[in-house]
Design an enzyme around this catalytic site. Structure first.
Site, PDB file in Angstrom:
ATOM      1  N   ARG A 109      90.950 -41.920  -7.933  1.00  0.00           N
ATOM      2  CA  ARG A 109      90.524 -40.705  -8.629  1.00  0.00           C
ATOM      3  C   ARG A 109      89.075 -40.871  -9.078  1.00  0.00           C
ATOM      4  O   ARG A 109      88.668 -41.984  -9.443  1.00  0.00           O
ATOM      5  CB  ARG A 109      91.348 -40.516  -9.906  1.00  0.00           C
ATOM      6  CG  ARG A 109      92.739 -40.030  -9.744  1.00  0.00           C
ATOM      7  CD  ARG A 109      93.318 -39.653 -11.099  1.00  0.00           C
ATOM      8  NE  ARG A 109      93.534 -40.764 -11.978  1.00  0.00           N
ATOM      9  CZ  ARG A 109      92.801 -41.037 -13.049  1.00  0.00           C
ATOM     10  NH1 ARG A 109      91.777 -40.277 -13.375  1.00  0.00           N
ATOM     11  NH2 ARG A 109      93.067 -42.068 -13.817  1.00  0.00           N
ATOM     12  N   TYR A 259      92.149 -38.820  -1.301  1.00  0.00           N
ATOM     13  CA  TYR A 259      92.939 -39.825  -2.009  1.00  0.00           C
ATOM     14  C   TYR A 259      93.723 -39.278  -3.199  1.00  0.00           C
ATOM     15  O   TYR A 259      93.181 -38.534  -4.023  1.00  0.00           O
ATOM     16  CB  TYR A 259      92.022 -40.961  -2.507  1.00  0.00           C
ATOM     17  CG  TYR A 259      92.820 -42.217  -2.776  1.00  0.00           C
ATOM     18  CD1 TYR A 259      93.045 -43.135  -1.757  1.00  0.00           C
ATOM     19  CD2 TYR A 259      93.391 -42.459  -4.013  1.00  0.00           C
ATOM     20  CE1 TYR A 259      93.815 -44.265  -1.971  1.00  0.00           C
ATOM     21  CE2 TYR A 259      94.158 -43.586  -4.245  1.00  0.00           C
ATOM     22  CZ  TYR A 259      94.367 -44.478  -3.213  1.00  0.00           C
ATOM     23  OH  TYR A 259      95.140 -45.600  -3.435  1.00  0.00           O
ATOM     24  N   LYS A 268      98.011 -34.810 -10.941  1.00  0.00           N
ATOM     25  CA  LYS A 268      97.175 -34.796 -12.147  1.00  0.00           C
ATOM     26  C   LYS A 268      96.548 -33.412 -12.373  1.00  0.00           C
ATOM     27  O   LYS A 268      96.442 -32.952 -13.513  1.00  0.00           O
ATOM     28  CB  LYS A 268      96.079 -35.860 -12.041  1.00  0.00           C
ATOM     29  CG  LYS A 268      96.594 -37.269 -11.766  1.00  0.00           C
ATOM     30  CD  LYS A 268      97.473 -37.768 -12.885  1.00  0.00           C
ATOM     31  CE  LYS A 268      97.896 -39.204 -12.635  1.00  0.00           C
ATOM     32  NZ  LYS A 268      98.805 -39.696 -13.682  1.00  0.00           N
ATOM     33  N   HIS A 288     101.336 -37.034 -19.916  1.00  0.00           N
ATOM     34  CA  HIS A 288     101.245 -38.194 -19.029  1.00  0.00           C
ATOM     35  C   HIS A 288     102.272 -39.235 -19.500  1.00  0.00           C
ATOM     36  O   HIS A 288     101.915 -40.241 -20.104  1.00  0.00           O
ATOM     37  CB  HIS A 288      99.812 -38.743 -19.120  1.00  0.00           C
ATOM     38  CG  HIS A 288      99.483 -39.768 -18.080  1.00  0.00           C
ATOM     39  ND1 HIS A 288      98.446 -40.665 -18.222  1.00  0.00           N
ATOM     40  CD2 HIS A 288     100.030 -40.034 -16.878  1.00  0.00           C
ATOM     41  CE1 HIS A 288      98.370 -41.433 -17.155  1.00  0.00           C
ATOM     42  NE2 HIS A 288      99.332 -41.071 -16.324  1.00  0.00           N
ATOM     43  N   SER A 310      96.776 -45.161 -17.525  1.00  0.00           N
ATOM     44  CA  SER A 310      96.964 -45.557 -16.137  1.00  0.00           C
ATOM     45  C   SER A 310      96.969 -47.081 -16.025  1.00  0.00           C
ATOM     46  O   SER A 310      96.193 -47.757 -16.705  1.00  0.00           O
ATOM     47  CB  SER A 310      95.825 -44.994 -15.285  1.00  0.00           C
ATOM     48  OG  SER A 310      95.681 -43.627 -15.542  1.00  0.00           O
ATOM     49  N   CYS A 312      99.183 -49.350 -16.890  1.00  0.00           N
ATOM     50  CA  CYS A 312      99.718 -50.135 -18.019  1.00  0.00           C
ATOM     51  C   CYS A 312     101.195 -50.439 -17.812  1.00  0.00           C
ATOM     52  O   CYS A 312     101.890 -50.794 -18.763  1.00  0.00           O
ATOM     53  CB  CYS A 312      99.560 -49.368 -19.326  1.00  0.00           C
ATOM     54  SG  CYS A 312      97.989 -49.644 -20.131  1.00  0.00           S
ATOM     55  N   THR A 315     105.442 -47.459 -14.445  1.00  0.00           N
ATOM     56  CA  THR A 315     106.502 -47.483 -13.431  1.00  0.00           C
ATOM     57  C   THR A 315     107.476 -48.630 -13.721  1.00  0.00           C
ATOM     58  O   THR A 315     108.693 -48.472 -13.583  1.00  0.00           O
ATOM     59  CB  THR A 315     105.883 -47.605 -12.023  1.00  0.00           C
ATOM     60  OG1 THR A 315     104.917 -46.559 -11.876  1.00  0.00           O
ATOM     61  CG2 THR A 315     106.913 -47.473 -10.931  1.00  0.00           C
ATOM     62  N   ASP A 335     105.702 -40.922 -14.458  1.00  0.00           N
ATOM     63  CA  ASP A 335     104.296 -40.593 -14.713  1.00  0.00           C
ATOM     64  C   ASP A 335     104.068 -39.342 -15.559  1.00  0.00           C
ATOM     65  O   ASP A 335     103.151 -39.312 -16.358  1.00  0.00           O
ATOM     66  CB  ASP A 335     103.562 -40.431 -13.371  1.00  0.00           C
ATOM     67  CG  ASP A 335     102.047 -40.519 -13.513  1.00  0.00           C
ATOM     68  OD1 ASP A 335     101.570 -41.319 -14.328  1.00  0.00           O
ATOM     69  OD2 ASP A 335     101.347 -39.766 -12.821  1.00  0.00           O
ATOM     70  N   ARG A 429      98.613 -48.045  -2.968  1.00  0.00           N
ATOM     71  CA  ARG A 429      99.750 -47.278  -3.503  1.00  0.00           C
ATOM     72  C   ARG A 429     100.917 -47.206  -2.540  1.00  0.00           C
ATOM     73  O   ARG A 429     100.750 -47.316  -1.331  1.00  0.00           O
ATOM     74  CB  ARG A 429      99.296 -45.830  -3.756  1.00  0.00           C
ATOM     75  CG  ARG A 429      98.160 -45.676  -4.752  1.00  0.00           C
ATOM     76  CD  ARG A 429      98.678 -45.561  -6.142  1.00  0.00           C
ATOM     77  NE  ARG A 429      97.656 -45.756  -7.157  1.00  0.00           N
ATOM     78  CZ  ARG A 429      97.876 -45.569  -8.444  1.00  0.00           C
ATOM     79  NH1 ARG A 429      99.067 -45.202  -8.879  1.00  0.00           N
ATOM     80  NH2 ARG A 429      96.926 -45.779  -9.325  1.00  0.00           N
ATOM     81  N   ARG A 460      97.297 -51.433 -23.615  1.00  0.00           N
ATOM     82  CA  ARG A 460      97.029 -52.885 -23.553  1.00  0.00           C
ATOM     83  C   ARG A 460      96.160 -53.256 -24.732  1.00  0.00           C
ATOM     84  O   ARG A 460      94.969 -52.935 -24.745  1.00  0.00           O
ATOM     85  CB  ARG A 460      96.257 -53.214 -22.275  1.00  0.00           C
ATOM     86  CG  ARG A 460      97.074 -53.218 -21.053  1.00  0.00           C
ATOM     87  CD  ARG A 460      96.239 -53.539 -19.820  1.00  0.00           C
ATOM     88  NE  ARG A 460      97.093 -53.456 -18.662  1.00  0.00           N
ATOM     89  CZ  ARG A 460      97.748 -54.485 -18.138  1.00  0.00           C
ATOM     90  NH1 ARG A 460      97.607 -55.702 -18.638  1.00  0.00           N
ATOM     91  NH2 ARG A 460      98.542 -54.315 -17.110  1.00  0.00           N
ATOM     92  N   ASN A 555     111.508 -56.002 -22.642  1.00  0.00           N
ATOM     93  CA  ASN A 555     111.123 -54.827 -23.441  1.00  0.00           C
ATOM     94  C   ASN A 555     112.351 -54.024 -23.872  1.00  0.00           C
ATOM     95  O   ASN A 555     112.271 -53.187 -24.770  1.00  0.00           O
ATOM     96  CB  ASN A 555     110.144 -53.947 -22.658  1.00  0.00           C
ATOM     97  CG  ASN A 555     108.815 -54.656 -22.441  1.00  0.00           C
ATOM     98  OD1 ASN A 555     108.461 -55.570 -23.192  1.00  0.00           O
ATOM     99  ND2 ASN A 555     108.077 -54.251 -21.425  1.00  0.00           N
TER     100      ASN A 555
HETATM  101  O1  O2Y Z   1      93.696 -43.170  -8.125  1.00  0.00           O
HETATM  102  C1  O2Y Z   1      94.526 -42.296  -7.869  1.00  0.00           C
HETATM  103  O2  O2Y Z   1      94.241 -41.318  -7.190  1.00  0.00           O
HETATM  104  C2  O2Y Z   1      95.892 -42.382  -8.347  1.00  0.00           C
HETATM  105  S1  O2Y Z   1      95.952 -42.295 -10.063  1.00  0.00           S
HETATM  106  C3  O2Y Z   1      97.606 -42.307 -10.532  1.00  0.00           C
HETATM  107  C4  O2Y Z   1      98.600 -42.287  -9.602  1.00  0.00           C
HETATM  108  C5  O2Y Z   1      99.915 -42.286 -10.001  1.00  0.00           C
HETATM  109  C6  O2Y Z   1     100.191 -42.286 -11.322  1.00  0.00           C
HETATM  110  N1  O2Y Z   1      99.222 -42.291 -12.243  1.00  0.00           N
HETATM  111  C7  O2Y Z   1      97.948 -42.335 -11.884  1.00  0.00           C
HETATM  112  C8  O2Y Z   1      96.942 -42.359 -12.996  1.00  0.00           C
HETATM  113  O3  O2Y Z   1      95.762 -42.573 -12.807  1.00  0.00           O
HETATM  114  O4  O2Y Z   1      97.369 -42.181 -14.149  1.00  0.00           O
HETATM  115 MN    MN Z   2      99.442 -41.705 -14.299  1.00  0.00          MN
END
Ligand code: O2Y
Ligand code: MN
Length: 645
Positions: A109, A259, A268, A288, A310, A312, A315, A335, A429, A460, A555
């Site tokens: 992203r 991507y 997102k 989120h 993201s 952390c 999943t 997510d 991914r 974190r 956890n």
């Molecule tokens: O970098 C990307 O395009 C994926 S980002 C992502 C993918 C799945 C779940 N969460 C995220 C995130 O950045 O929070």
């Molecule tokens: Mn995410």
């Protein structure tokens, strides 16, 4: 209407001529270049869908149109095409699994190129004298957005097929679900959207009965200005990549990247950025957050939603295997959560997604066996390494045969451990159907959603922040979400180990002004019974840099305490920052390593004074006058309590 000047060229009605199995769309543009609908049933398109597609056609001028039906036959067709184009290779070790290697310039992203378009800047982001650019999102004016579109999209699909993806975020027909139509020139996006969302004719049928309301998503991988496509199997235009959101008209336009979060627009862009603006208008929350169900040894079950920045381990938590005997965790989503009060005042959540787009590196049988047991069929892997036996590999995978096979890294080069370079990209991914998760919750597609009893915030935090603490009340909980910080993620451009502010884990995903977002969260208390709020930190380290807590399945011990607090068990003590587990309340029986509970729950005076100052500074510089007084009051109260430490 957006981009009138471009679109007014187009007649609003289509003339569809049925020539054998083909339809021909005739428009002023199409009279010059006849445009065939080469796949799909255009008879199912609503007037709104047709009009939107028509606009996209006249803007991007594709050669062909493909209306996705979501079928397996369609997937076969597109897989064959992508194999031919070199976009994917088949992973013969598994069933229906594929590997895509992207252009190395298109791997994540891009937050700095992601914009919210509103008339006034302060509708999108808090405007303050000293705000850091991009700290709480980026704003673009309507005129600049129009210019950005004009510079990129016209003719961007010449020579290409335009795919029309009707998709539902959430189970088709749920009151909590929303529909989108993504128009794209990337077959990879089509196949990924078919995993991540519900795609097909049933969505178009639903659209007929829901007032023709959908989020408009236009995506083109684009072509560089000099027309030199660096990696023909992965066309993109990294220099001019831009991701635009127009909340007023529920529109998303994304150019230049194929991507993940940039191109799978349901995720997102829709479910969080546009979703949060719709949620604000309609009185619910788009967050989120993962959603999990947890059942205690007595068979009682609650659902928890949890927001972590993201990378952390969302999943991992969503699919956790509890070490605490008698506990069972089931996954609703990893997510995103859409949450709304029902008529009884119960906060109910759906996972709007249909799949997991999880980070591969670090995923292993030891860390997340449920993910490992999900991903080896019907999955698209992106930028992982491949092995000569038709398999995949990434860092941390624990592949016992890795020395007996030839490994090719994510860049397509021969790889060995000795190279000192990672085999898989750090943001590589898997894109895999949620239904394949062995612990998918039986109610994960319940149209009513699942009832949420607790909300967790976390990040974190190597220093100072205890394993878990509970908010005193809702407004304190909202403050905790607003004050969230975490070591920077690898998903975006921010690299290195800085403790970044990431309020509600939404920093890159707010669709509107964060101050208004806080007001909206505060207002939820009036709408129904709000859940208890907690902050967790699995990542605290000792002075010698070792993790103080084993994490992962252990956890569940923290979730057990949260479970008991949800049921009002008296197992807490007060502290300046919130409620902590009382002595002996955290169940550590059978823990495989000794833990220093004192250090894990220590609330150091100097650390928290600094933390409070940092939060105050952040609120002042980034949120300014938009900060609700309730949140400011929570800060003031925390400050007083911390100063008494
Ligand atoms: O970098 C990307 O395009 C994926 S980002 C992502 C993918 C799945 C779940 N969460 C995220 C995130 O950045 O929070
Ligand atoms: Mn995410």
């Amino acid at each position: 209407m957006l981009f009138n000047n471009v679109f007014e060229l187009v007649s609003s009605s289509w003339k569809l001529l049925n020539k054998s199995r083909k339809f021909y769309l005739i428009s002023p543009i199409a009279t010059r270049r006849s445009l065939s609908v080469q796949y799909g049933n255009s008879a199912l398109l609503t007037a709104g869908a047709k009009s939107y597609i028509n606009k996209c056609v006249s803007l991007c001028q594709p050669d062909r149109i493909h209306i996705c039906d979501g079928s397996a036959d369609e997937s076969k067709l597109l897989q064959e095409l992508m194999l031919k184009q070199g976009t994917i290779t088949r992973l013969t070790k598994y069933t229906n699994c594929w590997l895509a290697r992207t252009n190395p310039a298109d791997v994540a992203r891009v937050e700095s190129k992601t914009f919210i378009c509103t008339d006034r800047k302060d509708q999108a982001i808090p405007v303050t004298p000293n705000a850091t650019a991009g700290a709480l999102g980026n704003w673009i004016s309507p005129a600049d957005m129009e210019q950005a579109v004009k510079e990129r999209f016209p003719k961007s699909m010449r020579g290409r097929t335009m795919y029309v993806i009707p998709f539902s975020m959430g189970p088709v027909g749920s009151q909590l679900s929303k529909i989108g139509i993504e128009v794209t020139d990337s077959p990879y996006v089509v196949e990924s959207m078919k995993i991540m969302t519900r795609v097909g004719n049933q969505v178009l049928e639903k659209l007929q009965s829901n007032g023709d309301e959908f989020v408009k998503c236009l995506h083109s991988v684009g072509t560089p200005k000099d027309r030199k496509v660096a990696v023909p199997s992965w066309p993109c235009d990294p220099e001019r990549t831009i991701i635009l959101h127009k909340p007023d008209s529920n529109e998303i336009l994304s150019y230049g990247s194929g991507y993940g979060g940039n191109s799978l627009l349901g995720k997102k862009c829709f479910a969080l950025r546009i979703g949060s603006t719709i949620a604000k208008r309609e009185g619910w929350l788009a967050e989120h957050m993962l959603i999990l169900g947890i059942t205690n040894p007595k068979g009682k079950k609650i659902y928890i939603a949890a927001a972590f920045p993201s990378a952390c381990g969302k999943t991992n938590l969503a699919m956790m295997t509890p070490t605490l005997p008698g506990y069972n965790v089931e996954c609703v989503g990893d997510d995103i959560a859409w949450m709304k009060f029902d008529s009884e005042g119960v906060l109910r959540a759906i996972n709007p997604e249909n799949g997991f787009f999880g980070v591969a590196p670090g995923t292993a049988m030891s860390t997340n066996p449920n993910a490992m047991n999900t991903i080896f069929s019907n999955t698209i892997f992106t930028n992982v390494a491949s092995t000569s036996d038709g398999g995949v590999y990434w860092e941390g995978m624990e592949e016992p045969n890795i020395n007996n096979v030839i490994t090719t890294d994510w860049l397509g080069k021969l790889w060995s451990k000795q190279s000192g370079k990672p085999a898989a990209h750090q943001n590589s991914r898997f894109c895999t159907p949620a239904i394949q998760c062995p612990i998918i919750d039986p109610c994960w597609e319940d149209p009513q959603g699942v009832p949420i009893s607790a909300i967790l915030f976390g990040g974190r935090r190597p220093k100072g922040v205890p394993l878990v603490y509970e908010a005193r009340n809702w407004s304190h909980g909202v403050f905790i979400g607003a004050a969230m910080r975490s070591e920077a993620t690898a998903a975006a451009e921010h690299k290195g180990k800085v403790i970044m502010h990431d309020p509600f884990a939404m920093r890159p995903f707010f669709g509107y002004n964060f101050g208004d977002y806080l007001k909206h969260w505060l207002s939820m208390e009036k709408r129904g019974r709000v859940p208890k709020v907690f902050h967790v930190n699995w990542f605290r380290k000792s002075a010698d840099g070792k993790f103080l807590w084993p994490g992962f399945g252990d956890n569940s011990r923290v979730l057990d305490w949260i479970f008991r607090r949800v049921h009002e068990e008296d197992c807490y003590v007060d502290s300046p920052i919130g409620y902590l587990p009382s002595e002996g309340a955290l169940d550590i029986t059978g823990l495989q390593q000794s833990v220093d509970l004192k250090e894990l729950f220590n609330v150091p005076n100097d650390f928290w004074q600094q933390e409070v100052n940092e939060i105050e500074q952040y609120f002042k510089t980034q949120v300014g006058e938009f900060l609700p007084k309730e949140v400011f009051n929570e800060l003031t109260e925390l400050k007083k309590r911390v100063n008494k430490l």
